[in-house]
Design a protein around this motif. Structure first.
Motif: not given
Length: 291
Positions: A230, A243, A254
């Motif tokens: 991430a 994320k 993400g």
């Protein structure tokens, strides 16, 4: 008691000249006098042929003529003499057939020559047509090489060469069949021995598959050691707050821009604690968080 028997003459299927030749031999072997030859002919020739003979002799009766006259009358009607030039043309163009032996070919030539009226040049004509009409070029060249070649010599030499060609072809065919049989045996032996290489190949394919599996696992471990997907930090992705961010490059949630796969495939960044770096992270400033 007479020797032999003369059957009735079949007008539609038999050759009249041959019938007369047989009849003349019958007269000779049985010692039949000339004054009895006509009655004998009329007696043995049959009803159909006698009826034809009566019609051809009209207004005379057959018994009023000689044996020679009667046979000539029948021959002129049943087998009229063909054109000499036409018969010679057919003779000159007669070639040996594919399934015809030289002896059979010569027999046909001799039969055809009867209506060609070659006279004293018969033997020379037979020789020339034999040499020119045979199908084997090898035999023809051999005959061309002979000097003072007459028909008898040409025929005997051609028959001998033809027999030699057949024997040679038979030997070659036998050798070829033997060679093919040996090849089949060799292939059978090789086929029996080819199982081990096949098994080895299967083992090798299994080893390659196992190697690919091990390589895949190693790659997965390598990717896990590269850090968080991430943000690129050296921590577990599950607890990373990035994320929830949407990348400005690919607009996918993400990860942030610095670890976007559309920019680079490898981007390892030393990140400390996520909570302390959110405000200082220049990349994160360009992202937006989805709550």
């Amino acid at each position: 008691m007479s020797i032999g028997k003369i059957t009735e003459f079949k007008v539609q299927s038999e050759n009249w000249n041959l019938y007369v030749e047989r009849l003349e031999q019958y007269f000779l072997v049985n010692k039949i006098e000339s004054d009895l030859q006509v009655p004998t002919l009329i007696t043995v020739m049959g009803a159909e042929s006698y009826e034809l003979l009566v019609s051809l002799c009209t207004p005379d009766k057959p018994h009023t003529k000689s044996f020679k006259e009667l046979t000539t009358i029948m021959a002129n009607h049943l087998q009229p003499k063909p054109s000499e030039l036409a018969e010679r043309y057919k003779f000159r163009h007669r070639k040996q057939g594919e399934a015809e032996s030289i002896s059979e070919y010569v027999a046909v030539l001799k039969k055809m020559s009867k209506t060609c009226d070659f006279g004293a040049g018969l033997q020379e004509s037979l020789r020339d047509q034999l040499v020119c009409g045979i199908k084997s070029e090898t035999i023809r060249q051999r005959l061309f090489a002979e000097s003072k070649l007459d028909f008898t010599k040409a025929y005997n030499l051609a028959v001998s060469l033809e027999a030699a060609e057949k024997d040679a072809a038979m030997v070659v065919g036998s050798a070829k069949a033997s060679s093919e049989a040996s090849l089949v045996d060799c292939q059978a032996v090789y086929g029996g021995r080819a199982r081990r290489p096949a098994a080895a190949a299967r083992g090798q394919r299994g080893w390659r598959a196992a190697s690919r599996g091990a390589g895949t696992a190693a790659a997965d471990r390598s990717r896990a050691q590269q850090g968080c997907r991430a943000c690129g930090g050296a921590h577990d992705e599950a607890g990373c707050r990035f994320k929830a961010y949407v990348c400005r490059v690919c607009m996918t949630r993400g990860h942030v821009r610095r670890v976007c796969p559309n920019i680079t495939t490898h981007n390892t960044v030393e990140v400390t604690q996520c909570n302390n770096q959110v405000e200082q992270d220049s990349d994160a400033s360009d992202e937006f968080q989805i709550l």
